[in-house]
Motif scaffolding. Sequence first.
Motif, PDB file in Angstrom:
ATOM      1  N   HIS A 187      29.449 -71.003 -37.159  1.00  0.00           N
ATOM      2  CA  HIS A 187      28.619 -70.836 -35.967  1.00  0.00           C
ATOM      3  C   HIS A 187      27.509 -71.886 -35.943  1.00  0.00           C
ATOM      4  O   HIS A 187      26.841 -72.111 -36.949  1.00  0.00           O
ATOM      5  CB  HIS A 187      27.969 -69.445 -35.944  1.00  0.00           C
ATOM      6  CG  HIS A 187      28.942 -68.326 -36.151  1.00  0.00           C
ATOM      7  ND1 HIS A 187      29.789 -67.877 -35.168  1.00  0.00           N
ATOM      8  CD2 HIS A 187      29.212 -67.577 -37.258  1.00  0.00           C
ATOM      9  CE1 HIS A 187      30.532 -66.892 -35.644  1.00  0.00           C
ATOM     10  NE2 HIS A 187      30.213 -66.699 -36.896  1.00  0.00           N
ATOM     11  N   LEU A 205      26.032 -69.957 -30.740  1.00  0.00           N
ATOM     12  CA  LEU A 205      25.148 -68.804 -30.542  1.00  0.00           C
ATOM     13  C   LEU A 205      23.771 -69.331 -30.167  1.00  0.00           C
ATOM     14  O   LEU A 205      23.251 -70.229 -30.825  1.00  0.00           O
ATOM     15  CB  LEU A 205      25.030 -67.970 -31.824  1.00  0.00           C
ATOM     16  CG  LEU A 205      26.256 -67.160 -32.253  1.00  0.00           C
ATOM     17  CD1 LEU A 205      26.141 -66.779 -33.726  1.00  0.00           C
ATOM     18  CD2 LEU A 205      26.396 -65.907 -31.401  1.00  0.00           C
ATOM     19  N   HIS A 224      20.416 -65.102 -28.250  1.00  0.00           N
ATOM     20  CA  HIS A 224      21.438 -64.150 -28.678  1.00  0.00           C
ATOM     21  C   HIS A 224      21.159 -63.648 -30.092  1.00  0.00           C
ATOM     22  O   HIS A 224      21.375 -62.466 -30.392  1.00  0.00           O
ATOM     23  CB  HIS A 224      22.820 -64.797 -28.617  1.00  0.00           C
ATOM     24  CG  HIS A 224      23.323 -64.960 -27.216  1.00  0.00           C
ATOM     25  ND1 HIS A 224      24.192 -65.971 -26.846  1.00  0.00           N
ATOM     26  CD2 HIS A 224      23.080 -64.253 -26.084  1.00  0.00           C
ATOM     27  CE1 HIS A 224      24.462 -65.862 -25.561  1.00  0.00           C
ATOM     28  NE2 HIS A 224      23.790 -64.844 -25.077  1.00  0.00           N
ATOM     29  N   ILE A 237      28.935 -60.139 -33.802  1.00  0.00           N
ATOM     30  CA  ILE A 237      28.712 -61.544 -33.441  1.00  0.00           C
ATOM     31  C   ILE A 237      29.634 -61.961 -32.306  1.00  0.00           C
ATOM     32  O   ILE A 237      29.264 -62.751 -31.424  1.00  0.00           O
ATOM     33  CB  ILE A 237      28.932 -62.452 -34.670  1.00  0.00           C
ATOM     34  CG1 ILE A 237      27.887 -62.158 -35.757  1.00  0.00           C
ATOM     35  CG2 ILE A 237      28.883 -63.927 -34.277  1.00  0.00           C
ATOM     36  CD1 ILE A 237      26.477 -62.523 -35.391  1.00  0.00           C
ATOM     37  N   TYR A 290      28.624 -62.019 -28.663  1.00  0.00           N
ATOM     38  CA  TYR A 290      27.580 -62.954 -28.234  1.00  0.00           C
ATOM     39  C   TYR A 290      28.004 -64.420 -28.342  1.00  0.00           C
ATOM     40  O   TYR A 290      27.417 -65.277 -27.683  1.00  0.00           O
ATOM     41  CB  TYR A 290      26.323 -62.745 -29.085  1.00  0.00           C
ATOM     42  CG  TYR A 290      25.662 -61.411 -28.885  1.00  0.00           C
ATOM     43  CD1 TYR A 290      24.582 -61.260 -28.005  1.00  0.00           C
ATOM     44  CD2 TYR A 290      26.121 -60.270 -29.544  1.00  0.00           C
ATOM     45  CE1 TYR A 290      23.979 -60.027 -27.809  1.00  0.00           C
ATOM     46  CE2 TYR A 290      25.524 -59.029 -29.350  1.00  0.00           C
ATOM     47  CZ  TYR A 290      24.463 -58.914 -28.489  1.00  0.00           C
ATOM     48  OH  TYR A 290      23.865 -57.695 -28.283  1.00  0.00           O
ATOM     49  N   GLU A 291      28.993 -64.726 -29.151  1.00  0.00           N
ATOM     50  CA  GLU A 291      29.360 -66.125 -29.391  1.00  0.00           C
ATOM     51  C   GLU A 291      30.082 -66.730 -28.192  1.00  0.00           C
ATOM     52  O   GLU A 291      30.660 -66.021 -27.366  1.00  0.00           O
ATOM     53  CB  GLU A 291      30.237 -66.225 -30.626  1.00  0.00           C
ATOM     54  CG  GLU A 291      31.602 -65.580 -30.457  1.00  0.00           C
ATOM     55  CD  GLU A 291      32.439 -65.602 -31.732  1.00  0.00           C
ATOM     56  OE1 GLU A 291      31.996 -66.188 -32.726  1.00  0.00           O
ATOM     57  OE2 GLU A 291      33.545 -65.016 -31.723  1.00  0.00           O
TER      58      GLU A 291
END
Length: 426
Positions: free
Chosen positions: A361, A396, A400, A418, A421-422
Amino acid sequence: MAESQNIATLITSFRSRYDAQEKDQVWQRLSHKMRIFWQERILSGTPGPLGEAECDEIIRILDRNGKGNTKNDEAVARVMVPQGAWRRMLNEFHDNPALGRLVHAVLNETDDRQKAALIDELYRKNQGQKNNLTGPSGNTIGAFLAAYDPVDNLSIISLKDRRAVIEFLGLSTSFEWDAPSIGTRIVESNRIIIQSMHRLGLPGSARTIGVFFYTPEVQALWKGEDTIKRTDKTAVSVVVPTTLDEEEEEVSADSVRESMRVQGLVAKIGETLGFRIWLPRADRSRVLKVWHPEPDVLLDDLPLNYDSSTMKTVEQIDVLWLRKRSIVRAFEVEHTTSVYSGLLRMADLVALQPNISLKLHIVAPVEKREKVLQEIMRPVFSLLEGRALKDMCTYLSYDHIRDIGELKHLGRMSDEIIEDYEEMAE
């Protein structure tokens, strides 16, 4: 205009294999479902939040990346809105009747001038709200319009893509692109593209026209994508950036401090979810000013058996979440203009360990979102052995991360939160 004969050939080929009548019937059903949901759930005034399952059913129509969609399902487009953000947005329409009615008015308006004015009003009233509704690309509004009325609204939802299509076709507009309001650009670009394609010999719905432009052979002509063969003979699709990187700006002390706070919050979230945490040794003293881990949570050494080159790369990644002797997720917190250093570390790791299965991420401010997603798509990152970086690495935003950190009962959740939101690069 683009070479007419070439366009005509592409249209003829597309029409021979695309069953527009069958697909339009599918979209008639999906559009009906969308309209019923809006009337009976968004505007109903019934108390209590909308359920995740009923929201997800609508999200699957709006967003190709919607939870539960398969490659055979019909969806408007890849909208670049996380699943959790979609759910919160639909609930906001339900809980805020004025906002819900205004969006409903946008969706139902048939006069172009009035529709543009309503979109502009929506952007004004939603200004400053971090709900993914009114971004500069127009993606979200475009997705709602295309789902609500796929006959007259293109599933080319991005204004950037619409501009590229208009320039590819050599179409004239009655305005300079950046001069009018976003409402005017959304409405006028929709009208111009549909009318021009009807003239060029592609009749039918806006949905049919949208699908035509995203077929691989047509998309390659206007979107700047290319296909490159790797040494293992497999082909990957890449996007070649069309603008030069801007010069690296001097990074302010405030920016660095904010990135450290976000780095600490990522570590804290991982701890709350039950992971042990790794931070680069050079960052620890600063991050520990904002994050105070319980004993044995912050690792002194990584319990991994990689070679020395891999270990040197892994040790420099901003935050690692580990379970037992395995890395589950890796995070790079970017505050520089180029957003490139973290991606290079991620790419180095994948190059050194092509079979590695962790999730990657990039965490960056929302104003750097498009830059991050563009950089992930660089050709060099699509040529990695194993998988392209875009298939492993997501974006992200700082916001977020803060939203996740504020979730009630976070400690009872799994790290899959996660995924609500990613954003993936497409």
